[in-house]
Design a protein around this motif. Sequence first.
Motif, PDB file in Angstrom:
ATOM      1  N   PHE A 127       4.357 -10.191  -3.197  1.00  0.00           N
ATOM      2  CA  PHE A 127       4.306  -8.880  -2.787  1.00  0.00           C
ATOM      3  C   PHE A 127       4.440  -8.632  -1.495  1.00  0.00           C
ATOM      4  N   LEU A 128       5.390  -7.502  -0.911  1.00  0.00           N
ATOM      5  CA  LEU A 128       5.427  -7.173   0.304  1.00  0.00           C
ATOM      6  C   LEU A 128       4.442  -5.986   0.289  1.00  0.00           C
ATOM      7  N   ARG A 129       3.578  -5.888   1.395  1.00  0.00           N
ATOM      8  CA  ARG A 129       2.466  -4.702   1.583  1.00  0.00           C
ATOM      9  C   ARG A 129       3.322  -3.487   2.046  1.00  0.00           C
ATOM     10  N   MET A 130       3.238  -2.437   1.264  1.00  0.00           N
ATOM     11  CA  MET A 130       3.947  -1.328   1.597  1.00  0.00           C
ATOM     12  C   MET A 130       2.991  -0.060   1.561  1.00  0.00           C
ATOM     13  N   GLU A 131       2.033  -0.343   1.044  1.00  0.00           N
ATOM     14  CA  GLU A 131       1.004   0.703   0.987  1.00  0.00           C
ATOM     15  C   GLU A 131       0.768   1.290   2.267  1.00  0.00           C
ATOM     16  N   ASN A 132       0.336   2.502   2.448  1.00  0.00           N
ATOM     17  CA  ASN A 132       0.104   3.335   3.776  1.00  0.00           C
ATOM     18  C   ASN A 132       1.088   2.870   4.683  1.00  0.00           C
ATOM     19  N   ASN A 133       2.311   2.616   4.206  1.00  0.00           N
ATOM     20  CA  ASN A 133       3.468   2.334   5.051  1.00  0.00           C
ATOM     21  C   ASN A 133       4.365   3.656   4.708  1.00  0.00           C
ATOM     22  N   ASP A 134       5.578   3.591   4.084  1.00  0.00           N
ATOM     23  CA  ASP A 134       6.496   4.886   3.859  1.00  0.00           C
ATOM     24  C   ASP A 134       6.451   4.676   2.137  1.00  0.00           C
ATOM     25  N   ASP A 135       6.091   3.624   1.781  1.00  0.00           N
ATOM     26  CA  ASP A 135       6.119   3.598   0.328  1.00  0.00           C
ATOM     27  C   ASP A 135       4.672   3.691  -0.048  1.00  0.00           C
ATOM     28  N   ASP A 136       4.638   4.096  -1.349  1.00  0.00           N
ATOM     29  CA  ASP A 136       3.337   4.489  -1.963  1.00  0.00           C
ATOM     30  C   ASP A 136       2.698   3.025  -3.013  1.00  0.00           C
ATOM     31  N   LYS A 137       3.437   1.862  -2.930  1.00  0.00           N
ATOM     32  CA  LYS A 137       3.154   0.890  -3.568  1.00  0.00           C
ATOM     33  C   LYS A 137       3.675  -0.350  -3.194  1.00  0.00           C
ATOM     34  N   ASP A 138       2.826  -1.510  -3.294  1.00  0.00           N
ATOM     35  CA  ASP A 138       3.162  -2.898  -2.859  1.00  0.00           C
ATOM     36  C   ASP A 138       4.397  -3.114  -3.838  1.00  0.00           C
ATOM     37  N   ARG A 139       5.368  -3.786  -3.160  1.00  0.00           N
ATOM     38  CA  ARG A 139       6.604  -4.350  -4.128  1.00  0.00           C
ATOM     39  C   ARG A 139       6.670  -5.760  -4.064  1.00  0.00           C
ATOM     40  N   VAL A 140       7.349  -6.258  -5.227  1.00  0.00           N
ATOM     41  CA  VAL A 140       7.612  -7.400  -5.489  1.00  0.00           C
ATOM     42  C   VAL A 140       8.955  -8.118  -4.954  1.00  0.00           C
ATOM     43  N   LEU A 141       8.663  -9.085  -4.094  1.00  0.00           N
ATOM     44  CA  LEU A 141       9.971  -9.760  -3.440  1.00  0.00           C
ATOM     45  C   LEU A 141      10.402 -10.875  -4.223  1.00  0.00           C
ATOM     46  N   ARG A 142       9.539 -11.778  -4.711  1.00  0.00           N
ATOM     47  CA  ARG A 142       9.707 -12.942  -5.538  1.00  0.00           C
ATOM     48  C   ARG A 142       9.023 -12.721  -6.807  1.00  0.00           C
ATOM     49  N   LYS A 143       9.763 -12.831  -7.795  1.00  0.00           N
ATOM     50  CA  LYS A 143       9.132 -12.730  -9.302  1.00  0.00           C
ATOM     51  C   LYS A 143       8.475 -13.826  -9.562  1.00  0.00           C
TER      52      LYS A 143
END
Length: 582
Positions: free
Chosen positions: A301-317
């Motif tokens: 997962f890429l840490r996205m919370e508290n960034n511009d996005d509201d959720k951490d996102r998967v980079l590699r399944k």
Amino acid sequence: MVCFRKVFMIRNYYKKKILQAVQETFPDILSDLSGIDILKPRKPEWGDISTNAPMIIAKVLKKRPDETASLLIKTLNDINHRTSGGHFASRIEFAAPGFINIFFSREFMFGILNSIFESGYRFGYSDEKKGEGYLVEYVSANPTGPLHIGHGRGAVLGDVICRVLKCCGYDVLREFYVNDAGAQVKNLVLSVIERIKEIEGKGEANIPEDGYKGEYVREIAQRLILETKIGYESALENQAVVREFAVNYMLDRIKSTLGTLGVEFDNFFSESILFDRGMVERCIREFESESKVFEKDGALFLRMENNDDDKDRVLRKSNGYYTYFASDIAYHRDKFERENGRFQKIIDIWGSDHHGYIPRMKGAVRLLGYNPENFIVILVQMVRVLKDGKPVKMSKREGDFITLDEIMQDVGRDATRYTFLMRKGDAQLDFDIDILKSQSLNNPVYYAQYGYARICSILRKAAEAGIGLPAGISKEDFDGLVLSEELDIIKKMGEFPDLLDNISKSLEPHLLVYYIQELQAMFHQYYTKYKKTEKVLSDDPVKLNGRLALIIALKTVLKNAFDLMGVDAPERMSMKGDEDEE
RNA sequence: GGGCCAGUAGCUCAACGGAUAGAGCAACGGCCUUCUAAGCCGUAGGUUGGGGGUUCGAGUCCCUCCUGGCUCGCCA
């Protein structure tokens, strides 16, 4: 004459004069004056250009707007008389509640006309921002099917935005991102193979759930068999061959459609390259070393919370494959890094169904160390095609849709482009096939083109009469231009550089259509009103030369606008009922 | 339910926080012996979805409600 050098923007010119007046009148004023605006009045009695400066200053100095206005007008009049080579204003007036209205002088309007002749087909162009790079990515359709009408809209919008940016002096690269690495292409390959099986009579085509059922898939299969002699079994074993063939076939077809539409690209960027060159891995490694990623449930997962996005996102399944997002990050990093940072601004044109993806991508850009403000997404709403008054269901996978090629065959390239340009991108657009087919003579594009053809017709008439066409406008001939309609047309033409500057910032090319429409309306009205009394081809040599110069300038401005829209500027158009000529 | 975009004339849409909200289609009535009638002129059409607020000023900004579109995946 007022000095016109390079590109001349009326707004900027008067803003400078007004700010100068403010400084001279109120030298001690220190406040923020960004509220001072230069406006184009809606009514002729309000002048040609106006400002709200008296109200803004009145607020700061706690005075009455009419007081600040009268002081400012005094200074402006002073500056007007000091202006070397001629006055810029014929009248400067106060209007309640606190506007200053300025009326252009004849010297100023002469200057506009003159600069059109000086700049010619480059009128409106600028080289001010030379060096500032824009990478514009648009269309980027999956190579799994022909382009449909929605792609066309994005294509035309992107194309015209690029044309405008270029003429405003930006360094522009037009790019098409080819999604040739993902699951969609895989689905296409499997679909093609099934069609091969069918063609060879080895069983019914078993198009997979996510496969493509369109007729073109059968076409790919047939060509593949014909050109490579591949069979069902060998296709199954050599899917890479099928893949390459299918992708190339579709890309060729897409390019051909784009060519018909008049849309060009500098570069087709392949998604596969991101993997082949290890660009995706490199991004991930760096994110790892900066602790920007974490593992959970076997996925990265890429840490996205508290960034511009509201959720951490998967980079590699968890199955080991990268997500589309992962390769997209690598792609956008490359855009910023390419050619030693040639591009300061990255513009993506997306279908608005992807708008939820924007915060994610902005966040990724930030994590890469770039300013998300330099990553600009323009959204284009899907186009709804109407047939028999009802929306046509379009499904690429089902193969049930109207292609862009078919649209263009029906209504032509100019009408197609013009229709897309008529509304701003993020507005719904209905494309009614029946109306555009049956009433294509009513299409607004003809209105615009007709005016151009009329001008050419007058110039032909002049040539037939042995009248020499002026290559410029002299002071003496300008005296022939006194009708208010003539002066209004000159003023409108003078707005063209402002317009292009505006579009290059707002990225809203539909303004071009509105401009052309207004300019043409002014000409049509002028033409009709005076066709029996004050013709362009006047017996009075001063009027004749002035008016010829006027319409030659108009022709130049129109041609420039048409070129930016990628719409044809016809020298002549046949009238209704003349179809049987030739 | 959360988020994004929108709601303006019968229809499709314009309008950097500026003055009396504009075009085009559609409707109705006019204009071709003259540089192209694919044009022009006129008539009609509006509480800018509703309600509050901010200020000299709001279609535009803020809040709220209503309605529509899109979107909320280890799809691309």
